[in-house]
Scaffold this motif. Structure first.
Motif, PDB file in Angstrom:
ATOM      1  N   SER A 159      36.325  13.230  23.939  1.00  0.00           N
ATOM      2  CA  SER A 159      36.677  14.335  22.907  1.00  0.00           C
ATOM      3  C   SER A 159      36.991  12.563  22.037  1.00  0.00           C
ATOM      4  CB  SER A 159      38.626  14.977  22.828  1.00  0.00           C
ATOM      5  OG  SER A 159      39.029  13.679  23.357  1.00  0.00           O
ATOM      6  N   GLY A 236      41.454  22.334  25.783  1.00  0.00           N
ATOM      7  CA  GLY A 236      40.625  21.831  25.148  1.00  0.00           C
ATOM      8  C   GLY A 236      40.960  23.108  23.821  1.00  0.00           C
ATOM      9  N   TYR A 242      39.114  20.871  29.643  1.00  0.00           N
ATOM     10  CA  TYR A 242      38.250  19.383  29.819  1.00  0.00           C
ATOM     11  C   TYR A 242      38.560  19.471  31.567  1.00  0.00           C
ATOM     12  CZ  TYR A 242      38.516  18.996  25.342  1.00  0.00           C
ATOM     13  OH  TYR A 242      38.297  18.940  23.943  1.00  0.00           O
TER      14      TYR A 242
END
Length: 332
Positions: A159, A236, A242
């Protein structure tokens, strides 16, 4: 083969494989030799070479990972240096149809431990390689400006990488226009959930200028067997998950290692098969490892030709293999 440069590359490859074995042996891993003829997929069915094995369907292996996992309870940490095969019609400078795959599996460790081990194995291998008699002469021919990677390697969340790419205005081409002429391609910003394009990944790594562990990829971008990150780190947007997965990126070459923690719960693994539309029956022996006793474990795979291309400063991995195999070439 008789030219000075290609001869030096293949000599360096010999020394590199010896150094990898020395480093992994020193870390108390045992070398094993899994089969190349298999009946299961590891990285996706679209890249399998299939053939008739007597009266059964079989494939050339994409990875020895699943077999290495089965060995952990008997031998402890293990590795192999084995050929893997990918039926990708890809003509990039980073892809081969057959390549030498160094893979390892380790038990009783955390995700952080796994990345630390990969870093140690890489750096120990390079130290041993550069100290090997004759290698300095080979490096003088191939890559006289080579510098050992500095430790610790940078660790960057997936991210955070998306944010970095947006901030630095590094875009990717849309899927709808990627096959069009360059002047008709449309470029857009990356967003969470995107598979970071190879060109963008390389540009980011080159600009940062140091090895990067890019980690925490969404599950839909990775293979079925990867463990979800713990707690809120695994959650997420829009239900995205994730995973405890990582790619090691090197300046000038991009990804050289891919690793992850493996799902160690049988029910969770069966759910992953169902989610990705993979029939679980051929994997009965793999699921049974979870049913009859396992532990938290993880592993990684390293493309020897990509690693050699980085050290030897070769433009393409095709220069780093004896009689390389890629789409359209199967001789000599």
């Amino acid at each position: 083969l008789r030219g000075e440069t290609q001869s030096a590359v293949l000599k360096l490859r010999t020394c590199l494989l010896s150094s990898f074995r020395h480093s992994l042996d020193s870390l108390d891993l045992k070398e094993v030799t899994p089969p190349c003829i298999v009946q299961t997929q590891v990285e996706g069915g679209s890249t399998l070479f299939g053939f008739k094995y007597y009266d059964q369907e079989a494939y050339l292996t994409q990875s020895s990972q699943l077999y290495l996992e089965t060995v952990l309870p008997a031998l402890g940490d293990v590795y192999c240096v084995q050929e893997s095969f990918r039926a990708e019609t890809s003509h990039t400078r980073r892809h081969l149809s057959e390549f030498t795959h160094l893979e390892a599996e380790l038990a009783f460790l955390s995700f952080d431990d796994l990345m630390t081990h990969i870093e140690s194995a890489i750096c120990d291998t390079i130290d041993h390689l550069l100290a090997t008699p004759g290698v300095s002469e080979l490096m003088a021919v191939l890559n006289p400006d080579f510098k050992k990677p500095t430790r610790p390697f940078l660790r960057m969340k997936y991210s955070d990488a998306i944010e970095w790419l947006i901030e630095h205005k590094i875009q990717h081409v849309t899927e709808e226009t990627e096959d069009l002429p360059d002047d008709q391609k449309v470029y857009v910003d990356h967003k969470i959930g995107d598979d970071i394009a190879e060109a963008a990944e390389r540009k980011m790594t080159d600009e940062i200028g140091r090895p990067i562990f890019l980690y925490g990829f969404p599950s839909h971008l990775k293979a079925f067997y990867m463990q979800k990150m713990k707690g809120q780190d695994g959650e997420g947007p829009d239900g995205m998950v994730y995973t405890e997965s990582c790619d090691l990126l090197m300046p000038g070459v991009g990804e050289v290692v891919g690793g992850s923690m493996r799902i160690h719960d049988a029910d969770e693994l069966l759910a992953a098969f169902k989610r990705q539309g993979i029939p679980a029956e051929p994997y009965y022996w793999y699921v049974d490892q979870r049913r009859y006793g396992t532990c938290e474990h993880g592993g990684y795979g390293l493309g020897v030709e990509r690693f050699l291309a980085w050290i030897a400063n070769r433009y393409t991995v095709r220069e780093c293999q004896l009689y390389g195999r890629w789409p359209g070439r199967a001789t000599p």
